[in-house]
Design a protein around this motif. Structure first.
Motif, PDB file in Angstrom:
ATOM      1  N   PRO A 190       0.836  -1.207   0.000  1.00  0.00           N
ATOM      2  CA  PRO A 190       0.000   0.000   0.000  1.00  0.00           C
ATOM      3  C   PRO A 190       0.869   1.254   0.000  1.00  0.00           C
ATOM      4  O   PRO A 190       2.051   1.204   0.364  1.00  0.00           O
ATOM      5  CB  PRO A 190      -0.812  -0.126   1.295  1.00  0.00           C
ATOM      6  CG  PRO A 190      -0.005  -1.034   2.172  1.00  0.00           C
ATOM      7  CD  PRO A 190       0.692  -1.981   1.253  1.00  0.00           C
ATOM      8  N   VAL A 191       0.264   2.370  -0.397  1.00  0.00           N
ATOM      9  CA  VAL A 191       1.036   3.600  -0.592  1.00  0.00           C
ATOM     10  C   VAL A 191       1.730   4.038   0.690  1.00  0.00           C
ATOM     11  O   VAL A 191       2.874   4.504   0.662  1.00  0.00           O
ATOM     12  CB  VAL A 191       0.117   4.723  -1.115  1.00  0.00           C
ATOM     13  CG1 VAL A 191       0.913   6.008  -1.318  1.00  0.00           C
ATOM     14  CG2 VAL A 191      -0.545   4.308  -2.422  1.00  0.00           C
ATOM     15  N   HIS A 192       1.072   3.885   1.839  1.00  0.00           N
ATOM     16  CA  HIS A 192       1.691   4.368   3.074  1.00  0.00           C
ATOM     17  C   HIS A 192       2.876   3.504   3.506  1.00  0.00           C
ATOM     18  O   HIS A 192       3.680   3.917   4.346  1.00  0.00           O
ATOM     19  CB  HIS A 192       0.659   4.451   4.201  1.00  0.00           C
ATOM     20  CG  HIS A 192       0.133   3.128   4.668  1.00  0.00           C
ATOM     21  ND1 HIS A 192      -0.789   2.404   3.954  1.00  0.00           N
ATOM     22  CD2 HIS A 192       0.398   2.386   5.786  1.00  0.00           C
ATOM     23  CE1 HIS A 192      -1.079   1.289   4.606  1.00  0.00           C
ATOM     24  NE2 HIS A 192      -0.377   1.251   5.711  1.00  0.00           N
ATOM     25  N   PHE A 263       0.400  11.373  -3.352  1.00  0.00           N
ATOM     26  CA  PHE A 263       1.366  11.084  -2.299  1.00  0.00           C
ATOM     27  C   PHE A 263       1.246  12.068  -1.134  1.00  0.00           C
ATOM     28  O   PHE A 263       1.506  11.707   0.005  1.00  0.00           O
ATOM     29  CB  PHE A 263       2.785  11.114  -2.863  1.00  0.00           C
ATOM     30  CG  PHE A 263       3.122   9.898  -3.677  1.00  0.00           C
ATOM     31  CD1 PHE A 263       3.459   8.706  -3.063  1.00  0.00           C
ATOM     32  CD2 PHE A 263       3.070   9.934  -5.056  1.00  0.00           C
ATOM     33  CE1 PHE A 263       3.751   7.571  -3.804  1.00  0.00           C
ATOM     34  CE2 PHE A 263       3.357   8.810  -5.811  1.00  0.00           C
ATOM     35  CZ  PHE A 263       3.701   7.617  -5.183  1.00  0.00           C
ATOM     36  N   ALA A 264       0.838  13.307  -1.437  1.00  0.00           N
ATOM     37  CA  ALA A 264       0.679  14.279  -0.354  1.00  0.00           C
ATOM     38  C   ALA A 264      -0.408  13.847   0.624  1.00  0.00           C
ATOM     39  O   ALA A 264      -0.373  14.214   1.801  1.00  0.00           O
ATOM     40  CB  ALA A 264       0.343  15.657  -0.936  1.00  0.00           C
ATOM     41  N   SER A 265      -1.373  13.054   0.167  1.00  0.00           N
ATOM     42  CA  SER A 265      -2.458  12.611   1.042  1.00  0.00           C
ATOM     43  C   SER A 265      -1.966  11.737   2.183  1.00  0.00           C
ATOM     44  O   SER A 265      -2.663  11.561   3.174  1.00  0.00           O
ATOM     45  CB  SER A 265      -3.512  11.846   0.227  1.00  0.00           C
ATOM     46  OG  SER A 265      -2.967  10.661  -0.332  1.00  0.00           O
ATOM     47  N   SER A 350       2.845   3.641 -11.384  1.00  0.00           N
ATOM     48  CA  SER A 350       2.002   2.579 -10.834  1.00  0.00           C
ATOM     49  C   SER A 350       0.988   3.124  -9.826  1.00  0.00           C
ATOM     50  O   SER A 350      -0.214   2.851  -9.929  1.00  0.00           O
ATOM     51  CB  SER A 350       2.865   1.507 -10.172  1.00  0.00           C
ATOM     52  OG  SER A 350       2.072   0.574  -9.489  1.00  0.00           O
ATOM     53  N   VAL A 351       1.466   3.892  -8.856  1.00  0.00           N
ATOM     54  CA  VAL A 351       0.570   4.444  -7.840  1.00  0.00           C
ATOM     55  C   VAL A 351      -0.432   5.404  -8.475  1.00  0.00           C
ATOM     56  O   VAL A 351      -1.631   5.386  -8.144  1.00  0.00           O
ATOM     57  CB  VAL A 351       1.371   5.138  -6.724  1.00  0.00           C
ATOM     58  CG1 VAL A 351       0.450   5.911  -5.793  1.00  0.00           C
ATOM     59  CG2 VAL A 351       2.172   4.114  -5.936  1.00  0.00           C
ATOM     60  N   SER A 352       0.042   6.228  -9.401  1.00  0.00           N
ATOM     61  CA  SER A 352      -0.852   7.182 -10.063  1.00  0.00           C
ATOM     62  C   SER A 352      -1.946   6.453 -10.826  1.00  0.00           C
ATOM     63  O   SER A 352      -3.131   6.807 -10.735  1.00  0.00           O
ATOM     64  CB  SER A 352      -0.048   8.063 -11.021  1.00  0.00           C
ATOM     65  OG  SER A 352       0.937   8.790 -10.315  1.00  0.00           O
ATOM     66  N   ILE A 367      -6.443   0.587  -5.394  1.00  0.00           N
ATOM     67  CA  ILE A 367      -5.130   1.071  -5.830  1.00  0.00           C
ATOM     68  C   ILE A 367      -4.216  -0.085  -6.220  1.00  0.00           C
ATOM     69  O   ILE A 367      -3.500  -0.018  -7.231  1.00  0.00           O
ATOM     70  CB  ILE A 367      -4.479   1.933  -4.731  1.00  0.00           C
ATOM     71  CG1 ILE A 367      -5.303   3.207  -4.509  1.00  0.00           C
ATOM     72  CG2 ILE A 367      -3.044   2.296  -5.093  1.00  0.00           C
ATOM     73  CD1 ILE A 367      -4.810   4.082  -3.378  1.00  0.00           C
ATOM     74  N   ARG A 368      -4.242  -1.154  -5.456  1.00  0.00           N
ATOM     75  CA  ARG A 368      -3.388  -2.309  -5.764  1.00  0.00           C
ATOM     76  C   ARG A 368      -3.764  -2.931  -7.106  1.00  0.00           C
ATOM     77  O   ARG A 368      -2.909  -3.178  -7.961  1.00  0.00           O
ATOM     78  CB  ARG A 368      -3.488  -3.341  -4.644  1.00  0.00           C
ATOM     79  CG  ARG A 368      -2.648  -4.588  -4.881  1.00  0.00           C
ATOM     80  CD  ARG A 368      -2.793  -5.536  -3.700  1.00  0.00           C
ATOM     81  NE  ARG A 368      -2.169  -4.990  -2.508  1.00  0.00           N
ATOM     82  CZ  ARG A 368      -2.476  -5.365  -1.266  1.00  0.00           C
ATOM     83  NH1 ARG A 368      -3.434  -6.259  -1.052  1.00  0.00           N
ATOM     84  NH2 ARG A 368      -1.843  -4.839  -0.235  1.00  0.00           N
ATOM     85  N   ARG A 369      -5.048  -3.175  -7.308  1.00  0.00           N
ATOM     86  CA  ARG A 369      -5.488  -3.750  -8.580  1.00  0.00           C
ATOM     87  C   ARG A 369      -5.168  -2.809  -9.740  1.00  0.00           C
ATOM     88  O   ARG A 369      -4.769  -3.254 -10.827  1.00  0.00           O
ATOM     89  CB  ARG A 369      -6.994  -4.026  -8.537  1.00  0.00           C
ATOM     90  CG  ARG A 369      -7.397  -5.171  -7.617  1.00  0.00           C
ATOM     91  CD  ARG A 369      -8.898  -5.428  -7.713  1.00  0.00           C
ATOM     92  NE  ARG A 369      -9.334  -6.467  -6.797  1.00  0.00           N
ATOM     93  CZ  ARG A 369     -10.587  -6.925  -6.723  1.00  0.00           C
ATOM     94  NH1 ARG A 369     -11.523  -6.419  -7.532  1.00  0.00           N
ATOM     95  NH2 ARG A 369     -10.906  -7.871  -5.863  1.00  0.00           N
ATOM     96  N   GLY A 370      -5.359  -1.517  -9.518  1.00  0.00           N
ATOM     97  CA  GLY A 370      -5.049  -0.546 -10.566  1.00  0.00           C
ATOM     98  C   GLY A 370      -3.586  -0.562 -10.953  1.00  0.00           C
ATOM     99  O   GLY A 370      -3.239  -0.429 -12.134  1.00  0.00           O
TER     100      GLY A 370
END
Length: 548
Positions: A190-192, A263-265, A350-352, A367-370
């Motif tokens: 995950p992003v975090h 990413f700022a989130s 990837s994250v975007s 987000i992961r599937r995307g």
């Protein structure tokens, strides 16, 4: 029908129970504001992010076209400082709502383009992310090839079993596919948590790059002729060449400027996403480009011609009857570049793509599937065919920045000038007349009028970039495409909001959520639980406003 429904339900992502069909079209867990326990990015994480993002093959070569235009090395380097120094404040401006309210780009975009109007902007950004994922993976495959050649030179003679129509051969496709596979595990995080991976590249790449530089200087017995080469451009020609070059740096950054809230989130505090990015982005870009200049200058002394690609230069080292020590050095540097390409692809693409595809299909994609969909698209698009004519391809992608700069112009104006930091978080997940972001059937036509205006000002110059004959004035406007697109869209959006004011327009700047949003287990609290009426708050802030 029962079987079909069970199949559909098995494909759905986790969501709150008893959501209506409309609610399933606009939200899932990954689209909600980031929970406090996932707001883990500190200042050093953003510094590491930019170091990881900048140390890639494209950045290493960015000044090559500038020097080939006739500029001296220091003039080209100055353009990098100017381009990234000017572009980064726009990135920080657009990142601010994400850092304050902990929402991603697709949700921030709803505030200006509307609940459903935002989908076109999100689709644009998702398409770019998927295309760039494939392109960066193709470049990463070339790093894998050099890495494998350093270990097993015989791989260079691998028999080809692929048809000419494929556009590649067995050796190159194998290396591309290996890079593609290496990237897949990182997408899972995950992003975090992916921030931990970004800490590896900032340690490894500076060591590898400085080692590469020292190695080249020793082989060349000096830093080479490029640093002594004077400029062949003077007067207005030099001035416009520097403008175009600085703008190319901004164009290279505009995709991340647009989706900066992603990413700022995850920022622990708003300031964590402000000052570190403001400094780290231009400084790291300048450092990487300076090493690229010096290495390429040394290569001209070694081989008689400047080699701007570090991967091609490493291949040349292997071609010179490489010793074991040389092969180890090439392996270490190429492996570092390969890991840098993985990092770049994750943080920039990837994250975007994951965030954007989640907003497009929230019922079935998170987000992961995307991120994995972006990887599959990057493989299926056969990116090596796009890179055959790299100059034309890069020109088209740079031209695409016109569309993204217009989106960014609307978003920044919405946050800082129209609503002046006032957010209604609950209305970001509601549809229906009277909510802040419903506008006209979910579309804000003010935003689209401004967006199209920002594109039209550059339309003639865009045609010139694709090979058409256009007036010089149109070319000059297009040379400043980021500023003309951003500026015109911002001005038109401000003017339309003056004539047709929106619900929630504010008189003074204050970063506040008027809805009283909060968390309970599973998601948003009901308005009744928070004792808040979002519509009344909107009227207090701006007075009643009609639809446009």
């Amino acid at each position: 029908m029962g079987l079909v429904n069970r199949i559909i339900q098995s494909l759905e992502v986790t969501h709150e129970p008893n959501l209506t069909l409309t609610e399933q079209l606009i939200t899932n867990e990954d689209l909600l504001p980031v929970e406090p326990e996932k707001q883990t990015w500190r200042a050093y994480n953003y510094v590491a992010f930019w170091i990881a993002d900048m140390f890639n093959v494209n950045m290493w070569m960015i000044v090559s076209s500038m020097i080939q235009l006739g500029m001296s090395w220091w003039q080209a380097w100055l353009c990098v400082w100017l381009g990234y120094g000017i572009g980064t404040p726009f990135l920080v401006l657009n990142a601010r709502p994400g850092a304050v309210f902990h929402v991603m780009f697709p949700i921030v975009n709803r505030t200006s383009f509307g609940m459903f109007g935002s989908l076109w902007c999100v689709f644009n950004r998702a398409a770019m992310a998927c295309i760039w994922y494939g392109v960066q993976a193709s470049i990463g495959g070339s790093c894998v090839l050099v890495m494998l050649r350093a270990m097993w030179p015989s791989i260079n003679d691998l028999p080809n079993s692929m048809p000419a129509s494929s556009g590649t051969d067995t050796r190159d496709f194998l290396c591309f596919f290996l890079f593609w596979l290496i990237s897949l595990p990182v997408i899972w995080f995950p992003v975090h948590k992916v921030r931990h991976f970004f800490l590896l590249t900032p340690i490894l790449m500076p060591i590898a790059s400085i080692t590469f530089l020292i190695w080249c200087i020793v082989k060349a017995h000096g830093i080479g002729p490029i640093v002594h080469q004077p400029s062949t451009l003077h007067g207005s020609k030099l001035g416009w060449a520097m403008v175009v070059s600085a703008m190319s740096c901004i164009s290279n950054q505009v995709t991340i400027i647009t989706n900066a809230p992603d990413f700022a989130s995850r920022a622990r505090t708003p300031s964590a996403a402000l000052y570190p990015q403001l400094v780290a982005s231009p400084v790291t870009a300048a450092f990487v480009c300076l090493i690229g200049i010096l290495v390429s200058s040394s290569s001209q002394a070694i081989y008689g011609t400047a080699i701007w690609s570090p991967i091609v230069l490493l291949e040349n080292f292997l071609n010179d009857n490489a010793s074991k020590a040389t092969r180890f050095g090439v392996w270490f540097i190429s492996t570092s570049f390969m890991l840098a390409q993985v990092t770049t692809n994750i943080c920039a693409n990837s994250v975007s793509a994951g965030c954007d595809l989640t907003a497009l299909f929230p019922r079935f994609i998170n987000i992961r599937r995307g991120g994995y969909i972006a990887a599959i698209v990057g493989l299926a698009m056969c990116p090596w065919n796009l890179l055959k004519n790299s100059n034309e391809f890069t020109s088209y992608l740079s031209a695409y920045s016109v569309f993204l700069s217009s989106i960014a112009g609307v978003m920044v104006t919405e946050y800082y000038i129209v609503r002046k930091g006032h957010y209604n978080i609950k209305d970001l997940y509601r549809t229906g007349k009277g909510t802040w972001y419903w506008y006209t059937y979910g579309i804000n036509f003010r935003a689209y009028a401004a967006y199209i205006s920002g594109i039209l000002i550059n339309a003639v110059g865009f045609a010139g970039a694709t090979g058409r004959t256009v007036p010089l004035a149109a070319t000059r406007i297009y040379d400043l495409s980021f500023f003309t697109g951003f500026g015109v869209s911002a001005l038109v959006y401000w003017a339309l909001n003056r004539v047709f004011p929106v619900v929630g327009a504010a008189d003074r700047f204050e970063e506040i959520d008027v809805s009283g949003y909060g968390y309970k287990a599973g998601g948003l609290r009901d308005a009744e639980e928070m004792d808040i009426d979002a519509k009344d708050e909107g009227r207090k802030s701006s007075g009643e406003a009609g639809e446009f």
